[in-house]
Design an enzyme around this catalytic site. Structure first.
Site: not given
Length: 658
Positions: A331-333
């Site tokens: 995801a956005s990590t």
């Protein structure tokens, strides 16, 4: 007149000669027999002395193997994590028992041993050599020991053995890292034979099956010893003639902090997920906890079918080490790494802006890819894209970069590869590429899939250990540390000087060499990304701000919410109405202190009921950092560099952002 009978006269000379000849022949015969007798005696007593002396000694002298004590395992602060506790076990030597099945049933009735365990014993007997002892029941109570001792004469070949058995005092807290030992089975025996190690395990009952216990088996096991004993005609030991002591296994000290492990367990209570904490200065793993877990002690003594099936069939999959085997969309990590790739490929600059209306749409394509913020983020540059986790910015960047540039850069950060952590139970995850998809599915790569990769979705899966490793490389500005759990080994040696026994210990720190660094064209790009991650936690309104406000340390980080189920264009995600295993995962990566990082934390939580990484995973990371830093107050050395940041990080912080 009748004829007169003739009278014969004896020839004494002839008779004497006949007797002499017979006597001589008899003497020669006796002499020959005596020579044969004495020849045989000589052969037995002289020529074959060594042979029959050895056979005679073997009837009364035995060489018995002595198992070494397994090395102990400690955490970084000297807390004992794996020890050896004395127990009594009932054992049998099959070749000394005439009707093993009948006698096993009798002794089982006497000591209340269930049928399932009896069947396991019989199976073990069939797979082992008959002269080797087989364990029937471990952890005998004092009452069971006394009962058997009184009746032992009825069970020849059965005996009670006192030995040390592995014990994990923290139970399920350390199973996924330390692992456990269990009984050596047929597969283990074959492997030991192939490796030429079987002789060293002649007296050993258990072997490392999982985790560090398996990975460092050769270090922990030690070297076998022997004792020469004299036995009577019943096979009982009368006395010990000589003793060659075994060499105990080395003790090992881990980088784990058991107090951090405890906090991790509490933080994940009632959740499925993982927490991994690494020291970026050296690659030491300070905490690695996967929830739910299970107690490794169950396997040391032989787990029952009921308990095993309960664990195996659990929907929560406790056997999976989510830290190294759990596969999560990042995801956005991973947006910081995508942004770094864009800077390196000169697709963006710090000033480059896009307008985010709340969706992204390719030219000529009807499908709109939505941002998590329905009305959009407006004008977005590099820093804002990370602070507010703008999806549209990364759809656009991924499209411009293409999947090949992205996958090539991400592979440098370890995605799609094993991390090198010192346990065997690890998965490599998937770093998708054009070649990967063609090889796996025999299909071409589509542009829409590249857009999804840009926000850490599509086929891309990572493990938490990979995630913490990648962020550690970012924090270290390209230096690549090897993540590891083993910190040092301690060897104990016994020496005798002037008839006095002396015990000495030697501790050796394990040295790990760094991997080749990642070299980028403009080193300033490291700082651009790290500064943006600092803003993400310290700037009011940024996604990580609420979770970390009021800390006594200066942290940085990035939130992530991974979509698990496919959502149609006209549908809206609603966690309450979505099946549990289809709900979003919550992710968060962080490090602190910002200017001189000491820890990097990765948190992954499966199928959260509400919210995303900011409200679920970030507070968990905060708990871990609070435990690590305690009462330490860390003041920013150069707050002027970050006009939006709080200048002193503590309960009385005042933000400059209005």
């Amino acid at each position: 007149m009748s004829a007169r009978k003739r009278i014969s006269i004896k020839n004494h000379t002839a008779e004497a000669n006949l007797f002499a000849r017979r006597a001589f022949i008899s003497f020669i015969g006796i002499l020959i027999m005596l020579l044969i007798l004495f020849s045989n005696i000589y052969s037995l007593e002289v020529n074959s002395y060594d042979k029959y002396q050895t056979k005679s000694n073997s009837n009364r002298i035995k060489l018995l193997p002595v198992a070494p004590n397994r090395g102990l395992i400690f955490d970084r602060n000297g807390v004992l994590l794996a020890e050896n506790k004395p127990i009594y076990s009932l054992e049998v030597i099959p070749e000394d028992v005439k009707n093993i099945q009948e006698k096993l049933a009798e002794v089982s009735q006497l000591l209340d041993i269930n049928a399932e365990k009896q069947e396991k014993v019989l199976k073990s007997i069939r797979s082992k050599r008959r002269f080797k002892p087989v364990e029937i029941h471990s952890r005998l109570s004092d009452q069971q020991v006394a009962t058997f001792s009184v009746n032992q004469h009825k069970f020849p070949g059965f005996f009670i053995d006192a030995r040390l058995k592995r014990y994990y005092p923290f139970g399920d807290l350390t199973t996924h890292s330390i692992g456990y030992v269990a009984r050596i089975n047929q597969r283990d025996n074959i492997k030991l034979e192939d490796q030429g190690k079987a002789d060293n395990y002649a007296a050993t009952r258990n072997i490392g099956k999982l985790g560090l216990e398996k990975y460092y088996e050769d270090i922990l096991h030690g070297t076998i010893g022997h004792q020469e004993v004299e036995i009577n005609n019943q096979g009982r030991i009368i006395r010990t003639l000589s003793f060659n002591p075994p060499v105990p296994g080395k003790d090992i000290t881990l980088s784990l902090d058991i107090e951090l492990q405890m906090v991790a367990k509490r933080a994940l209570s009632g959740k499925r997920g993982s927490i991994v904490i690494m020291d970026p200065r050296n690659g030491e793993i300070l905490a690695m906890y996967s929830n739910p877990s299970y107690d490794g002690n169950l396997f040391v003594h032989g787990i029952s079918s009921k308990n095993y099936n309960k664990l195996r069939n659990s929907k929560d999959l406790p056997f999976i080490n989510r830290s190294t085997q759990g596969l999560f969309p990042p995801a956005s990590t991973i947006k910081p790494l995508i942004a770094l790739t864009g800077l390196e490929e000169k697709m963006i600059t710090p000033e480059y802006e896009i307008f985010d209306p709340g969706f992204y749409q390719l030219k000529g394509v009807k499908t709109k890819r939505r941002d998590w913020k329905k009305w959009g983020h407006g004008k977005v540059n590099l820093t804002k894209s990370l602070e507010e986790s703008c999806n549209v910015y990364y759809y656009d960047l991924a499209f411009r970069l293409g999947i090949t540039r992205i996958s090539n850069m991400m592979e440098k950060f370890g995605f799609g590869e094993y991390s090198g952590l010192d346990i065997h139970e690890e998965r490599s995850g998937t770093m998708p590429s054009v070649e990967w998809k063609r090889a796996k599915y025999n299909q071409q790569w589509y542009t829409g899939e590249t857009l999804s990769v840009g926000i850490g979705q599509s086929y891309w899966t990572v493990t938490p250990i990979q995630l913490v490793n990648a962020i550690t490389i970012l924090v270290n500005k390209g230096e690549v540390k090897i993540p590891h759990l083993l910190k040092s080994t301690t060897e104990t040696t016994n020496t005798i000087i002037d008839n006095k026994k002396s015990v000495s210990t030697v501790t050796k720190d394990v040295v790990y060499e760094d991997k080749p660094p990642i070299i980028i064209q403009d080193p300033k790009n490291w700082d651009l990304i790290l500064d943006a991650l600092h803003n993400t936690v310290q700037k009011y309104g940024a996604t990580g701000y609420n979770a970390f406000k009021g800390t006594t340390y200066d942290a940085a980080g990035k939130t992530g919410s991974a979509q698990v189920a496919n959502i149609k264009q006209d549908e809206k995600y609603d966690a309450e109405t979505t099946q549990e295993n289809q709900r979003d995962n919550a992710m968060f990566i962080s490090f602190a202190p910002y200017e001189s990082p000491e820890i990097v934390v990765a948190v992954a939580i499966e199928n959260v009921a509400k919210g995303g990484g900011a409200s679920n995973a970030a507070p968990v990371a905060r708990q871990m950092m609070d435990q690590y830093f305690g009462d330490r107050v860390i003041i920013s050395k150069d707050p002027s560099r970050h006009p939006h940041h709080t200048k002193v990080y503590g309960e009385k912080n005042v933000s400059n952002h209005k």
